[in-house]
Design a protein around this motif. Structure first.
Motif, PDB file in Angstrom:
ATOM      1  N   ARG A 108      67.681  42.601   0.823  1.00  0.00           N
ATOM      2  CA  ARG A 108      68.400  43.866   0.662  1.00  0.00           C
ATOM      3  C   ARG A 108      69.717  43.701  -0.102  1.00  0.00           C
ATOM      4  NH1 ARG A 108      66.841  48.383   3.533  1.00  0.00           N
ATOM      5  NH2 ARG A 108      68.234  49.301   1.989  1.00  0.00           N
ATOM      6  N   LEU A 109      70.307  42.514  -0.095  1.00  0.00           N
ATOM      7  CA  LEU A 109      71.548  42.278  -0.849  1.00  0.00           C
ATOM      8  C   LEU A 109      71.261  41.940  -2.303  1.00  0.00           C
ATOM      9  CD1 LEU A 109      73.642  39.917   1.458  1.00  0.00           C
ATOM     10  CD2 LEU A 109      73.848  42.382   1.241  1.00  0.00           C
ATOM     11  N   GLY A 110      70.257  41.145  -2.512  1.00  0.00           N
ATOM     12  CA  GLY A 110      69.951  40.617  -3.831  1.00  0.00           C
ATOM     13  C   GLY A 110      68.940  39.497  -3.672  1.00  0.00           C
ATOM     14  N   ILE A 111      68.958  38.559  -4.610  1.00  0.00           N
ATOM     15  CA  ILE A 111      67.979  37.476  -4.612  1.00  0.00           C
ATOM     16  C   ILE A 111      68.692  36.143  -4.478  1.00  0.00           C
ATOM     17  CG2 ILE A 111      66.224  36.293  -5.986  1.00  0.00           C
ATOM     18  CD1 ILE A 111      65.489  38.967  -7.195  1.00  0.00           C
ATOM     19  N   LEU A 112      68.387  35.421  -3.416  1.00  0.00           N
ATOM     20  CA  LEU A 112      68.907  34.072  -3.232  1.00  0.00           C
ATOM     21  C   LEU A 112      68.200  33.154  -4.232  1.00  0.00           C
ATOM     22  CD1 LEU A 112      70.646  32.107  -1.488  1.00  0.00           C
ATOM     23  CD2 LEU A 112      68.619  31.831  -0.030  1.00  0.00           C
ATOM     24  N   VAL A 113      68.964  32.568  -5.151  1.00  0.00           N
ATOM     25  CA  VAL A 113      68.349  31.728  -6.191  1.00  0.00           C
ATOM     26  C   VAL A 113      68.557  30.244  -5.932  1.00  0.00           C
ATOM     27  CG1 VAL A 113      68.380  33.492  -7.990  1.00  0.00           C
ATOM     28  CG2 VAL A 113      70.389  32.021  -7.678  1.00  0.00           C
ATOM     29  N   ASP A 114      69.649  29.882  -5.282  1.00  0.00           N
ATOM     30  CA  ASP A 114      69.931  28.486  -4.942  1.00  0.00           C
ATOM     31  C   ASP A 114      70.393  28.422  -3.492  1.00  0.00           C
ATOM     32  OD1 ASP A 114      69.716  27.026  -7.560  1.00  0.00           O
ATOM     33  OD2 ASP A 114      71.247  28.493  -8.100  1.00  0.00           O
ATOM     34  N   GLN A 173      73.545  52.382  16.626  1.00  0.00           N
ATOM     35  CA  GLN A 173      73.725  53.205  15.432  1.00  0.00           C
ATOM     36  C   GLN A 173      74.863  52.695  14.560  1.00  0.00           C
ATOM     37  OE1 GLN A 173      74.279  57.382  16.192  1.00  0.00           O
ATOM     38  NE2 GLN A 173      74.400  57.913  14.025  1.00  0.00           N
ATOM     39  N   LEU A 174      75.974  52.316  15.184  1.00  0.00           N
ATOM     40  CA  LEU A 174      77.109  51.820  14.407  1.00  0.00           C
ATOM     41  C   LEU A 174      76.745  50.526  13.678  1.00  0.00           C
ATOM     42  CD1 LEU A 174      80.073  52.156  13.593  1.00  0.00           C
ATOM     43  CD2 LEU A 174      80.711  50.897  15.673  1.00  0.00           C
ATOM     44  N   GLY A 175      76.004  49.671  14.348  1.00  0.00           N
ATOM     45  CA  GLY A 175      75.573  48.426  13.721  1.00  0.00           C
ATOM     46  C   GLY A 175      74.701  48.674  12.508  1.00  0.00           C
ATOM     47  N   LEU A 176      73.759  49.622  12.618  1.00  0.00           N
ATOM     48  CA  LEU A 176      72.900  49.946  11.479  1.00  0.00           C
ATOM     49  C   LEU A 176      73.706  50.545  10.335  1.00  0.00           C
ATOM     50  CD1 LEU A 176      69.616  51.394  13.024  1.00  0.00           C
ATOM     51  CD2 LEU A 176      70.136  49.056  12.318  1.00  0.00           C
ATOM     52  N   GLU A 177      74.677  51.389  10.655  1.00  0.00           N
ATOM     53  CA  GLU A 177      75.516  51.980   9.610  1.00  0.00           C
ATOM     54  C   GLU A 177      76.314  50.897   8.882  1.00  0.00           C
ATOM     55  OE1 GLU A 177      77.848  54.883  11.616  1.00  0.00           O
ATOM     56  OE2 GLU A 177      76.199  56.335  11.799  1.00  0.00           O
ATOM     57  N   ALA A 178      76.773  49.909   9.625  1.00  0.00           N
ATOM     58  CA  ALA A 178      77.513  48.807   8.998  1.00  0.00           C
ATOM     59  C   ALA A 178      76.602  48.017   8.058  1.00  0.00           C
ATOM     60  CB  ALA A 178      78.092  47.895  10.073  1.00  0.00           C
ATOM     61  N   ALA A 182      76.069  50.029   4.881  1.00  0.00           N
ATOM     62  CA  ALA A 182      77.262  49.998   4.028  1.00  0.00           C
ATOM     63  C   ALA A 182      77.359  48.653   3.294  1.00  0.00           C
ATOM     64  CB  ALA A 182      78.509  50.234   4.877  1.00  0.00           C
ATOM     65  N   LEU A 183      77.014  47.573   3.981  1.00  0.00           N
ATOM     66  CA  LEU A 183      77.037  46.258   3.354  1.00  0.00           C
ATOM     67  C   LEU A 183      76.035  46.195   2.204  1.00  0.00           C
ATOM     68  CD1 LEU A 183      77.807  43.210   3.315  1.00  0.00           C
ATOM     69  CD2 LEU A 183      75.961  42.866   4.975  1.00  0.00           C
ATOM     70  N   PHE A 184      74.817  46.655   2.442  1.00  0.00           N
ATOM     71  CA  PHE A 184      73.801  46.606   1.398  1.00  0.00           C
ATOM     72  C   PHE A 184      74.214  47.457   0.198  1.00  0.00           C
ATOM     73  CE2 PHE A 184      70.564  46.094   5.081  1.00  0.00           C
ATOM     74  CZ  PHE A 184      70.927  44.769   5.219  1.00  0.00           C
ATOM     75  N   LYS A 185      74.827  48.588   0.471  1.00  0.00           N
ATOM     76  CA  LYS A 185      75.226  49.487  -0.622  1.00  0.00           C
ATOM     77  C   LYS A 185      76.295  48.852  -1.498  1.00  0.00           C
ATOM     78  CE  LYS A 185      76.521  54.268  -1.631  1.00  0.00           C
ATOM     79  NZ  LYS A 185      75.345  54.439  -2.523  1.00  0.00           N
ATOM     80  N   ARG A 186      77.150  48.029  -0.905  1.00  0.00           N
ATOM     81  CA  ARG A 186      78.189  47.377  -1.708  1.00  0.00           C
ATOM     82  C   ARG A 186      77.576  46.427  -2.735  1.00  0.00           C
ATOM     83  NH1 ARG A 186      80.497  45.820  -5.008  1.00  0.00           N
ATOM     84  NH2 ARG A 186      82.609  44.945  -5.216  1.00  0.00           N
TER      85      ARG A 186
END
Length: 530
Positions: free
Chosen positions: A249-255, A503-508, A511-515
């Protein structure tokens, strides 16, 4: 060559013997072999790609089909019945981080979702294409080289697409090991282990992947995230924790840089039988809390013990073993514990002696290394039984969780009972059994397996699986367990994540993924539901 619609290599078969089939028929009824779609028929159902041509992207139906799904039961149903309408529109095979960045830019230009692909071993629905938008699968198998081995710090850096055997071979050439051996070891990848928080069978010695992952590099839509390696740090949030369990969800781990150790001088696996579950659980709790330098503890409940002995073949030897165990007070309720030790010969043997002293206090009967070594020999082959069970008309599925010690036995019973109720509503029986796959001072993982009959019809079998999955997941949540101890969340477990995170944990998390992924392209619908 790997099977396109099942587990592992086409040349490897682990057949169910006649006694094992009779065992299953007596418990859940005779199976009827289903009729599978051909690979050609499945590919013919794949729609045309919606992506514009790119030199790194393969849009042929056969390649798209081979990277469309994982190893969950609904994935198998789609493959076996040729239901491949929603697949990636193209598959890319980058050979560098620069090419990964270029592919992320290409996906953005095409309005495409991105699904990272490691070894294709997911059993939680991580690889399913969303369908409503073009999808690019980025397969990381060419990012597999060991880039550096720092023997002074015992750190090794790899391309994240390296598979378990390749990683170990590269390390063993220098006398080192990572020691991470999940059941999917032969095909799963280092990057997949990190982003799903994998646990290896010998994690008691080597640690789960979060103890082994030291740092790395992630290519995200928002830029490159570099995570330096430190033995420890108090400098704010640990950025490793953003990547661990992020499931693409953040991106692709390459190394990835991992903590490695010297190859052990000695390794052995022994079996101990207990007369009942209660004495067995007390013994393993004492072992875990004694913090002995063992590498593995794996405790099977009575039904799993009976099942393992039935599937073992060698009927005469098993009968002799059971007769001897009866003389020692272990009857039908007996439970088998596998104990592993790795390290220097002196240290490992001392740990085993201390372990057997504890098991004897709980009426454990140590039978030596025979069954333990047989388990080690077959530990990556037993999963092939899924293929042979399917051919006989049976489905095999699993769930796993982890709980603190007071809830372990109750959760095990609740999960197995929920499975029986769910299949009973469909007029079917289930053969359910459980083991504790990983032991901790605080508690244990609970890993349950379900065997039941296939109807041979896609809709019917999918409905049976959904009933089973929902019932056992609800039982896990009601018991206070995590929805995933070692397989990640994906799409299959996502509906139950809020019960654990709130719910708060999921919202956090959103928000992290959106950044890192402002447009929501990275593996949409997985881990955190929209």
């Amino acid at each position: 060559m790997r099977r396109w619609n099942g587990w592992g290599e086409e040349t490897i078969d682990v057949e169910m013997n006649a006694d094992a089939l009779r065992f299953l028929e007596a418990r859940i009824g005779p199976g009827q072999a289903p009729v599978d779609a051909t690979f050609e028929d499945a590919c013919a159902a794949i729609p045309a790609s919606r992506l514009v041509p790119h030199p790194l992207v393969d849009t042929t139906p056969s390649v798209r089909a081979l990277h469309a799904l994982g190893q969950s039961l609904p994935d198998w149903l789609r493959l076996r019945h040729g239901r491949l309408s929603a697949v990636p529109d193209g598959v890319a095979f980058p050979e560098s981080a620069d090419q990964v960045r270029a592919l992320l830019a290409y996906a953005a230009e095409n309005g495409a979702a991105v699904i990272p692909y490691g070894g294709g071993t997911s059993v939680a629905g991580h690889l399913t294409a969303p369908g409503e938008q073009p999808t690019l699968c980025i397969a990381l198998g060419r990012l597999r080289a060991m880039r550096n081995l720092d023997t002074e710090s015992q750190l090794a850096s790899f391309g994240a697409g390296v598979t378990g055997p390749d990683l170990e071979a590269q390390l063993r050439a220098h006398g080192y090991t990572l020691g991470h051996f999940p059941q999917s070891f032969e095909y799963s990848t280092l990057g997949g282990w990190v982003v799903t928080r994998s646990s290896g069978q010998q994690s008691l010695r080597y640690g789960r992947i979060e103890q082994l992952f030291a740092g790395g590099r992630v290519e995200t839509p928002a830029g490159t995230l570099e995570i330096s390696t430190f033995p420890a740090s108090a400098a704010g949030t640990d950025l490793r924790e953003l990547v661990l369990g992020s499931e693409g969800r953040l991106g692709i781990l390459v190394d990835a840089t991992v903590r490695v150790t010297k190859l052990p001088d000695f390794e052995a696996f022994h079996a101990v039988f207990f007369p009942d579950w209660e004495s067995a659980q007390r013994a393993v709790r004492t072992l875990a809390q004694a913090r002995l330098p063992l590498s593995m503890l794996r405790l099977s409940n009575a039904v799993e013990t009976q099942t393992m002995l039935a599937l073992a073949g060698h009927k005469r030897q098993v009968a002799m073993l059971e007769g001897w165990l009866r003389l020692r007070g272990c009857f039908d309720a007996k439970c088998m514990l596998l104990v592993g030790a790795s390290g220097s010969k002196g240290q490992a043997r001392a740990a085993l002696r201390a372990a057997f002293s504890i098991t004897r206090a709980e009426r454990g009967v140590h039978i030596g290394k025979g069954l333990g070594e047989r388990w080690r020999h077959n530990r990556f082959r037993n999963v092939y039984l899924r293929n042979s069970a399917w051919r006989q008309g049976y489905a095999i599925d699993t769930v796993e969780t982890a709980l603190d010690w007071p809830g372990v036995s109750a959760a095990m019973a609740a999960i197995e009972a929920a499975a029986a109720r769910a299949l009973g509503e469909h007029g079917e029986r289930v053969h359910a059994y459980t083991h504790l796959s990983h032991l901790y001072p605080q508690g244990a993982s609970v890993y349950s397996t379900f065997v039941y009959r296939l109807a041979g019809d896609y809709e019917t079998d999918l409905a049976r699986w959904r009933s089973l999955k929902s019932a056992v997941s609800e039982a896990i949540v009601a018991s206070g367990g995590t929805i995933s101890h070692q397989h990640g969340v994906g799409a299959d477990h996502a509906p139950w994540l809020e019960a654990e995170k709130g719910q708060l944990g999921l919202e956090a998390m959103r928000a992290l993924f959106k950044r890192f992924d402002p447009d929501g392209r990275m593996n949409p619908g997985k881990l955190v539901m929209p």
